[in-house]
Design a protein around this motif. Structure first.
Motif, PDB file in Angstrom:
ATOM      1  N   VAL A  85     -14.500 -17.738  19.196  1.00  0.00           N
ATOM      2  CA  VAL A  85     -15.198 -16.494  19.481  1.00  0.00           C
ATOM      3  C   VAL A  85     -14.652 -15.326  18.661  1.00  0.00           C
ATOM      4  O   VAL A  85     -15.405 -14.411  18.276  1.00  0.00           O
ATOM      5  CB  VAL A  85     -15.147 -16.170  20.996  1.00  0.00           C
ATOM      6  CG1 VAL A  85     -13.727 -15.936  21.471  1.00  0.00           C
ATOM      7  CG2 VAL A  85     -16.040 -14.981  21.339  1.00  0.00           C
ATOM      8  N   GLY A  86     -13.356 -15.335  18.353  1.00  0.00           N
ATOM      9  CA  GLY A  86     -12.773 -14.252  17.576  1.00  0.00           C
ATOM     10  C   GLY A  86     -13.286 -14.178  16.154  1.00  0.00           C
ATOM     11  O   GLY A  86     -13.115 -13.151  15.482  1.00  0.00           O
ATOM     12  N   ASP A  87     -13.917 -15.258  15.692  1.00  0.00           N
ATOM     13  CA  ASP A  87     -14.472 -15.278  14.340  1.00  0.00           C
ATOM     14  C   ASP A  87     -15.932 -14.846  14.300  1.00  0.00           C
ATOM     15  O   ASP A  87     -16.560 -14.914  13.242  1.00  0.00           O
ATOM     16  CB  ASP A  87     -14.354 -16.695  13.755  1.00  0.00           C
ATOM     17  CG  ASP A  87     -12.919 -17.139  13.597  1.00  0.00           C
ATOM     18  OD1 ASP A  87     -12.046 -16.272  13.401  1.00  0.00           O
ATOM     19  OD2 ASP A  87     -12.671 -18.368  13.672  1.00  0.00           O
ATOM     20  N   HIS A  88     -16.470 -14.434  15.432  1.00  0.00           N
ATOM     21  CA  HIS A  88     -17.877 -14.038  15.518  1.00  0.00           C
ATOM     22  C   HIS A  88     -17.976 -12.520  15.645  1.00  0.00           C
ATOM     23  O   HIS A  88     -17.835 -11.975  16.745  1.00  0.00           O
ATOM     24  CB  HIS A  88     -18.532 -14.713  16.727  1.00  0.00           C
ATOM     25  CG  HIS A  88     -18.796 -16.173  16.538  1.00  0.00           C
ATOM     26  ND1 HIS A  88     -20.061 -16.686  16.332  1.00  0.00           N
ATOM     27  CD2 HIS A  88     -17.945 -17.239  16.504  1.00  0.00           C
ATOM     28  CE1 HIS A  88     -19.973 -18.004  16.195  1.00  0.00           C
ATOM     29  NE2 HIS A  88     -18.707 -18.355  16.288  1.00  0.00           N
ATOM     30  N   ASP A  93     -17.632  -6.647  20.269  1.00  0.00           N
ATOM     31  CA  ASP A  93     -17.647  -5.592  21.283  1.00  0.00           C
ATOM     32  C   ASP A  93     -17.553  -6.137  22.708  1.00  0.00           C
ATOM     33  O   ASP A  93     -17.470  -5.358  23.669  1.00  0.00           O
ATOM     34  CB  ASP A  93     -18.904  -4.729  21.138  1.00  0.00           C
ATOM     35  CG  ASP A  93     -20.205  -5.498  21.330  1.00  0.00           C
ATOM     36  OD1 ASP A  93     -20.157  -6.756  21.386  1.00  0.00           O
ATOM     37  OD2 ASP A  93     -21.268  -4.859  21.413  1.00  0.00           O
ATOM     38  N   ARG A  94     -17.527  -7.446  22.846  1.00  0.00           N
ATOM     39  CA  ARG A  94     -17.402  -8.020  24.189  1.00  0.00           C
ATOM     40  C   ARG A  94     -15.945  -8.298  24.570  1.00  0.00           C
ATOM     41  O   ARG A  94     -15.690  -8.747  25.690  1.00  0.00           O
ATOM     42  CB  ARG A  94     -18.231  -9.301  24.309  1.00  0.00           C
ATOM     43  CG  ARG A  94     -19.708  -9.022  24.082  1.00  0.00           C
ATOM     44  CD  ARG A  94     -20.597 -10.103  24.581  1.00  0.00           C
ATOM     45  NE  ARG A  94     -21.934  -9.925  24.031  1.00  0.00           N
ATOM     46  CZ  ARG A  94     -22.958 -10.735  24.254  1.00  0.00           C
ATOM     47  NH1 ARG A  94     -22.769 -11.806  25.028  1.00  0.00           N
ATOM     48  NH2 ARG A  94     -24.131 -10.505  23.713  1.00  0.00           N
ATOM     49  N   GLY A 107      -9.429 -10.362  26.582  1.00  0.00           N
ATOM     50  CA  GLY A 107     -10.071 -11.327  25.704  1.00  0.00           C
ATOM     51  C   GLY A 107     -11.569 -11.347  25.886  1.00  0.00           C
ATOM     52  O   GLY A 107     -12.190 -10.333  26.229  1.00  0.00           O
ATOM     53  N   TRP A 108     -12.150 -12.517  25.641  1.00  0.00           N
ATOM     54  CA  TRP A 108     -13.579 -12.737  25.830  1.00  0.00           C
ATOM     55  C   TRP A 108     -13.774 -13.687  27.008  1.00  0.00           C
ATOM     56  O   TRP A 108     -13.032 -14.672  27.155  1.00  0.00           O
ATOM     57  CB  TRP A 108     -14.196 -13.370  24.580  1.00  0.00           C
ATOM     58  CG  TRP A 108     -14.330 -12.449  23.407  1.00  0.00           C
ATOM     59  CD1 TRP A 108     -15.417 -11.692  23.073  1.00  0.00           C
ATOM     60  CD2 TRP A 108     -13.364 -12.233  22.368  1.00  0.00           C
ATOM     61  NE1 TRP A 108     -15.193 -11.009  21.907  1.00  0.00           N
ATOM     62  CE2 TRP A 108     -13.931 -11.324  21.450  1.00  0.00           C
ATOM     63  CE3 TRP A 108     -12.075 -12.706  22.126  1.00  0.00           C
ATOM     64  CZ2 TRP A 108     -13.259 -10.892  20.309  1.00  0.00           C
ATOM     65  CZ3 TRP A 108     -11.392 -12.277  20.998  1.00  0.00           C
ATOM     66  CH2 TRP A 108     -11.975 -11.380  20.105  1.00  0.00           C
TER      67      TRP A 108
END
Length: 359
Positions: A85-88, A93-94, A107-108
């Motif tokens: 997810v960190g690469d998206h 913003d989430r 985190g997400w």
């Protein structure tokens, strides 16, 4: 002691345990912890499929919810360490901070994503320093739904000619209920859709909390597992002002209470075979015998092959990520009387269990 591996087709017993007798040798069930997580990124269909083919009796998905109420398998609802997810950038913003079971977590979170959005992510290895070989699978596998895992267990079992158990754990159920995404209702709905809401299904639902298990016990006949920890207390009890701790739940009186709604106790392995101040194994505690007297089976977590997770006297060499004498730990747990073992390396533990026979 005599231990006999099950035949190719074997169902969980109906409600209430079947304990060892002279006429019925004891079996030890093998639960693949998050799949074959020692070999593939955890909680992926690839990890579950490999675990089944390595001889696991059961596969274990940890369940959390998406924003649209779909149950998916992740170790936690915070997914920065188990997905890309960190690469998206579209989801940058989430990133946020939440209070989860009394802890601040940044985190997400799955509850901020619809299933369609979550499907754009891919799983990554959660312990890359310990399991670098698994990182070659990073980016290959999507996050699976609970329904997909149930279908996989059914199809793989049919292909192999044996029934595969599924042992889901509800993660942070009090938290998810507080945000309007309770876990137990969609879990039960999925079981009913799959035709698995009955006492002969190879299903055993786990939780570290108590209320959700009691809710399920009143509405379903599937088996239930009360998980415990060597420290702390169930969050639902703490949130309600109930002073009982996990130690209280594991007392003889607490075990009798658990047996009114669950069929299994799920303690961590140090509660069954403690370690001394130097990290060496000691004599077994009485917890397994006391649980059996209360009518509960015992499944212990988690056996992992790497040195860093093993008792000091079972480590081989100085490398924390190298494999140690995992067979020695399995033997100690079997001798302590457990009925099931959660393992990250199901093939290794299967071989040990298959070899543990005498007479």
């Amino acid at each position: 002691m005599s231990l006999v591996h099950p035949g190719p087709v074997r169902a969980l017993p109906s409600r209430g345990p079947v304990l060892p007798t002279a006429a019925a040798p004891r079996t030890v069930e093998l639960f693949a912890h998050r799949g074959a997580s020692g070999h593939r990124p955890e909680h992926t269909l690839a990890a579950y499929r490999l675990a089944i083919r390595l001889g696991a009796d059961h596969i274990e998905p940890d369940l959390v919810s998406t924003r649209d109420g779909v149950l998916v398998a992740r170790h936690e609802n915070e997914i920065s360490g188990t997905t890309d997810v960190g690469d998206h950038p579209e989801f940058a913003d989430r990133r946020t901070t939440r209070a989860i079971d009394g802890r601040t977590v940044e985190g997400w979170f799955t509850e901020d994503f619809t299933l369609a959005e979550l499907r754009t992510l891919r799983a990554i290895e959660r312990l890359p320093a310990v399991r670098p070989d698994n990182t070659r699978f990073d980016g290959r596998y999507p996050v699976p739904t609970f329904d997909e895992i149930l279908r996989l267990a059914e199809s793989e079992g049919r292909r192999l000619g044996r029934r595969i158990g599924v042992t889901p754990e509800t993660k942070h159920p009090t938290y998810f209920a507080s945000i309007g995404l309770p876990l137990e209702e969609p879990l039960l709905r999925s079981l009913r859709t799959a035709g698995l809401d009955h006492r002969h299904a190879r299903i055993a639902v786990q939780s570290f909390e108590t209320a959700g298990l009691r809710w399920l016990a009143a509405r379903s006949e599937v088996e239930l597992v009360q998980l415990t920890s060597a420290t702390g207390a169930p969050f639902d009890l703490a949130a309600a002002g109930d002073p009982r701790t996990y130690a209280d739940l594991m007392s003889p009186a607490g075990l009798r209470e658990i047996s009114t709604y669950a069929q299994w106790l799920g303690p961590e392995k140090d509660s069954v075979v403690p370690r001394d101040a130097l990290g060496h194994l000691t004599a077994p505690s009485p917890i397994t015998d006391e649980a059996h007297r209360a009518g509960l089976k015992v499944v212990v977590y988690t056996v992992r092959a790497e040195n860093r997770f093993l008792p000091a006297d079972l480590r081989i060499g100085a490398d924390p990520a190298a494999r140690g004498d995992v067979a020695g730990e399995v033997r100690a747990l079997v001798e302590a009387g457990v009925d099931g073992i959660f393992a990250d390396h199901p093939g290794t533990v299967r071989a040990v269990l298959d070899g543990l026979t005498d007479g």
